[in-house]
Design an enzyme around this catalytic site. Structure first.
Site, PDB file in Angstrom:
ATOM      1  N   HIS A  88       0.862  -1.185   0.000  1.00 41.09           N
ATOM      2  CA  HIS A  88       0.000   0.000   0.000  1.00 41.09           C
ATOM      3  C   HIS A  88       0.900   1.237   0.000  1.00 41.09           C
ATOM      4  O   HIS A  88       1.693   1.437   0.919  1.00 41.09           O
ATOM      5  CB  HIS A  88      -0.930   0.001   1.216  1.00 41.09           C
ATOM      6  N   GLU A 102       0.585  -4.395  11.188  1.00 37.51           N
ATOM      7  CA  GLU A 102       0.100  -3.016  11.012  1.00 37.51           C
ATOM      8  C   GLU A 102       0.837  -2.155  12.028  1.00 37.51           C
ATOM      9  O   GLU A 102       0.560  -2.202  13.219  1.00 37.51           O
ATOM     10  CB  GLU A 102      -1.420  -2.930  11.260  1.00 37.51           C
ATOM     11  N   ARG A 137      -2.955   4.924  -2.375  1.00 39.25           N
ATOM     12  CA  ARG A 137      -2.845   3.585  -1.782  1.00 39.25           C
ATOM     13  C   ARG A 137      -2.619   2.480  -2.827  1.00 39.25           C
ATOM     14  O   ARG A 137      -1.849   1.552  -2.615  1.00 39.25           O
ATOM     15  CB  ARG A 137      -4.154   3.289  -1.026  1.00 39.25           C
ATOM     16  N   HIS A 161       2.420  -3.327   6.952  1.00 40.82           N
ATOM     17  CA  HIS A 161       1.398  -2.310   6.674  1.00 40.82           C
ATOM     18  C   HIS A 161       1.366  -1.283   7.789  1.00 40.82           C
ATOM     19  O   HIS A 161       1.988  -1.439   8.823  1.00 40.82           O
ATOM     20  CB  HIS A 161       0.008  -2.968   6.600  1.00 40.82           C
ATOM     21  N   GLU A 195       1.706   3.924   2.922  1.00 37.82           N
ATOM     22  CA  GLU A 195       2.157   3.414   4.219  1.00 37.82           C
ATOM     23  C   GLU A 195       3.681   3.487   4.299  1.00 37.82           C
ATOM     24  O   GLU A 195       4.384   2.483   4.334  1.00 37.82           O
ATOM     25  CB  GLU A 195       1.594   1.996   4.417  1.00 37.82           C
TER      26      GLU A 195
HETATM   27 ZN   LIG Z   1      -1.890  -1.621   4.143  1.00 40.55          ZN
END
Ligand SMILES: [Zn+2]
Length: 429
Positions: free
Chosen positions: A181, A387, A237, A308, A184
């Site tokens: 993404h 994350e 993204r 992420h 990020e």
């Molecule tokens: Zn992500």
């Protein structure tokens, strides 16, 4: 003739969008605001999901999360009164978390020290070219233990590069994919820091981690999107492949893999959505390249990790279902590994709280992800989505201040030592 008739609009569309990319100025986010919403029922969720199909105006920063019932959404200033009407109509509680997104972006660009421009130091975020040059330097400095590998080419023709770090032959492998993404940025900052640690750290635990495994790391996977997020649109993204019939560009590469693709509401069939799954699985050249690379090299790794941000989660399969009864055979082991990771991060002076568990029941249903594909199709038994910072409901979201890069990296290392240690204890490595 028929073929030409079909191809011509596609070629024109590609030319037009390529021209647009070059000519448009960098997008500004003056007075764009981010709200945290509390969602209490399906009607409220449907209303917000409907808005989010127009991702230029209503951009989802954090999708609906089962546990906290929260959604983070960025709203274009022109749409604010419309947005508040919708909230009022549906009785949705909101809280302003970012009053002006452009202010965060401006602060992110500020130089921390005069050295920032002369050395790669994890006190700022670097552009793709700078990361590539750093990677070249690392490969040249450590020729005995590093090797470049090429995953493939992106839609815009960039090379998706990875680095293997190996202190011997036939060690168990760990594969890290980062920055799928584009916005990020903390993910590639952390991946490059981690590479550097594996090569330079004198800490005995880190040395052991570096020496015991073969590391395969792709610091920037979504190269087109990442470049675009630096040069044109900080909040980008997706990939950058134009759609054949829709003006919205790109797909969510992490919803494009052929594992429960476009199922159970964990992705969208709308090309304008931030979670657009693509028209077919592997429609994105990047996802297709990764599938081919990982399939060809599946014997070289046992653990797969995808980096992420944001929200502080460590997520295991499955992502495609929220049914707690539908779980992998080794679900208990994955929970134990997750527990080790979160406890290790919590023990640092920052005392940061990560939450761990299966993606679908802990956070939200996400179908067609790389982690689920590797887990289900390549039968890799240990696969996680990490994350990173900012925290859920934090005031920075994707625009994590550069001063938090190193703390995030320290948490990554502590968590990684525990994650790999526990994975080994359980007999997977
Ligand atoms: Zn992500």
């Amino acid at each position: 003739m028929r073929l030409v008739g079909l191809l011509l609009p596609l070629v024109l569309l590609a030319l037009v969008s390529a021209g647009t990319v070059k000519d448009t100025p960098k997008k500004r986010f003056d007075n764009y605001k981010v709200y945290q919403l509390i969602i209490k029922n399906k009607i409220q969720l449907a209303a917000i999901n409907k808005l989010s199909e127009l991702s230029e105006k209503f951009n989802i920063w954090k999708e609906y999360d089962e546990r906290t019932k929260q959604i983070d959404i960025m709203v274009q200033p022109e749409e604010l009164s419309h947005f508040h009407e919708i909230l009022k109509l549906n009785n949705i509680h909101s809280e302003l978390v970012v009053p002006n997104v452009q202010t965060l972006i401006d602060e992110e660009q500020q130089q921390v020290t005069p050295q920032d421009n002369v050395s790669f130091g994890w006190t700022k975020y670097y552009e793709l070219e700078e990361i590539q040059a750093w990677l070249d330097e690392i490969l040249a400095t450590y020729p005995e233990v590093t090797k470049e590998f090429i995953v493939g080419q992106s839609y815009e023709g960039r090379t998706i590069r990875g680095i293997t770090i190996s202190h011997g032959t036939d060690k168990p492998g760990i594969f890290i994919e980062s920055n799928i993404h584009a916005r990020e940025w903390i993910t590639s900052a952390s991946a490059t820091w981690f590479i550097n640690q594996l090569l330079t750290s004198q800490d005995p635990d880190v040395r052991n981690l570096a020496d015991s495994y073969d590391w395969h790391i792709v610091p920037v996977f979504n190269v087109d999107g990442f470049d675009y997020s630096h040069k044109k649109d900080r909040m980008w993204r997706k990939t950058r492949q134009p759609h054949s019939t829709n003006a919205c560009i790109g797909a969510d590469a992490n919803r494009n893999f052929d594992s429960y693709w476009l199922q159970n509401g964990g992705s969208s069939d709308n090309p304008c959505s931030e979670t657009f799954a693509g028209d077919v699985p592997n429609s994105e050249p990047e996802a297709k390249a990764l599938v081919e690379y990982l399939t060809a090299h599946q014997d070289e790794f046992k653990v797969y990790l995808s980096f992420h941000s944001y929200g502080l989660w460590l997520l295991s399969p499955y992502g495609h279902t929220a049914d707690p009864l539908e779980k992998p055979e080794n679900a208990d082991d994955l929970l134990e590994i997750g527990e080790a990771f979160t406890a290790a991060v919590k023990a640092l002076p920052y005392a940061t709280d990560y939450v761990h568990g299966p993606t679908g029941t802990t956070l939200y249903v996400a179908s067609g992800t790389s982690v689920d594909w590797v887990f289900n199709e390549l039968n890799k038994e240990v696969a996680f989505t990490l994350e990173f910072r900012d925290k859920t409901g934090g005031s920075y979201g994707f625009i994590l201040p550069p001063v938090q890069i190193i703390p995030n990296c320290e948490e990554l290392m502590a968590g990684m030592l525990a994650l790999i240690g526990k994975t080994k204890d359980l007999g997977y490595l």
